[in-house]
Design a protein around this motif. Structure first.
Motif, PDB file in Angstrom:
ATOM      1  N   UNK A   1      88.309  28.481 112.769  1.00 25.12           N
ATOM      2  CA  UNK A   1      88.758  27.616 112.110  1.00 25.12           C
ATOM      3  C   UNK A   1      89.919  26.757 113.139  1.00 25.12           C
ATOM      4  N   UNK A   2      90.571  25.904 112.728  1.00 26.67           N
ATOM      5  CA  UNK A   2      91.464  25.029 113.734  1.00 26.67           C
ATOM      6  C   UNK A   2      92.168  25.916 114.296  1.00 26.67           C
ATOM      7  N   UNK A   3      92.368  25.613 115.531  1.00 25.43           N
ATOM      8  CA  UNK A   3      93.128  26.305 116.710  1.00 25.43           C
ATOM      9  C   UNK A   3      94.804  26.405 116.555  1.00 25.43           C
ATOM     10  N   UNK A   4      95.467  27.252 117.088  1.00 27.01           N
ATOM     11  CA  UNK A   4      96.699  27.574 116.823  1.00 27.01           C
ATOM     12  C   UNK A   4      97.381  27.107 118.099  1.00 27.01           C
ATOM     13  N   UNK A   5      98.933  26.871 117.980  1.00 22.35           N
ATOM     14  CA  UNK A   5      99.708  26.396 119.205  1.00 22.35           C
ATOM     15  C   UNK A   5      99.836  27.792 119.945  1.00 22.35           C
ATOM     16  N   UNK A   6     100.432  27.580 121.283  1.00 21.79           N
ATOM     17  CA  UNK A   6     100.872  28.424 122.072  1.00 21.79           C
ATOM     18  C   UNK A   6     102.460  28.263 122.308  1.00 21.79           C
ATOM     19  N   UNK A   7     103.276  29.116 121.693  1.00 18.50           N
ATOM     20  CA  UNK A   7     104.671  28.885 121.494  1.00 18.50           C
ATOM     21  C   UNK A   7     104.876  27.584 120.604  1.00 18.50           C
ATOM     22  N   UNK A   8     105.585  26.581 121.308  1.00 18.40           N
ATOM     23  CA  UNK A   8     105.589  25.271 120.381  1.00 18.40           C
ATOM     24  C   UNK A   8     104.915  24.117 120.734  1.00 18.40           C
TER      25      UNK A   8
END
Length: 205
Positions: free
Chosen positions: A138-145
């Motif tokens: 699905x949608x990617x996620x952040x690395x840290x902020x």
């Protein structure tokens, strides 16, 4: 959750890292796409599709099929849902990002899926990855902020409005858009989606 790297052997069932393609023009074009505080997905973007490297991607990774090049950018930490297509999806990561992945083969006969079966992978900035057709994503996620930004390349027409509903097979209830089957987590509250993700709505935080 543990986050592995796409270079790790554990990524092999889900996809592969693509080498040999110069996508510097595509990365430069991605720099100009919007980076909102939530998540934006655009299936087809003219500026991205005009990049010379796209013709090479169409040949080498899609066998000459008509393709669309869009982007998925923004900020996200949660799984929320899983989707799959009848073909591979290619991501060209402008930034570091995290993909939470599973296997279509683990979907139960009733369309439900246990989120505990999923694994998370870091895609380093500049990496081209092919995500196989049988890989739930699905949608990617952040690395840290840091916000994420990636090109999303699929056969032309994917993610357009779904055809009129039919009830030919049990899988039909998962068809959410053209060439897109979706299973949502109840916490995500995705209107019109089949809520079949069982377990925690996974987070990379």
């Amino acid at each position: 959750m543990e986050i592995l790297n796409v270079m790790d052997k554990a990524f092999a069932p889900y996809g592969k890292v693509v080498t040999g393609l110069n996508v510097s023009d595509l990365l430069a074009a991605l720099e100009k796409t919007p980076k909102p505080d939530d998540v934006i997905y655009v299936a087809s973007d003219e500026a991205l599709e005009a990049c010379p490297s796209v013709e090479k991607i169409a040949y080498s990774l899609f066998g000459g099929m008509p393709i669309q090049v869009g982007y998925c950018n923004g900020s996200n930490y949660l799984l929320n849902a899983v989707e799959y297509h009848r073909d591979s999806e290619v991501n060209v990561a402008l930034t570091d990002l995290i993909l939470i992945l599973g296997k279509e083969q683990d979907i139960e006969a009733d369309g439900t899926y246990q989120t505990e079966k999923m694994e998370a992978f870091l895609v380093p900035a500049g990496t081209v990855v092919e995500v196989y057709a049988t890989t739930l994503h699905y949608a990617p996620c952040n690395v840290n902020k840091n916000k994420f930004c990636t090109a999303v390349i699929l056969p032309k027409g994917t993610n357009e409005d779904a055809p009129a509903p039919q009830n030919n097979t049990a899988e039909d209830k998962l068809l959410f858009a053209k060439n897109k089957w979706l299973i949502a987590h109840k916490d995500a509250k995705i209107q019109g989606a089949f809520e079949g993700l069982i377990g925690e709505n996974l987070s990379v935080k």
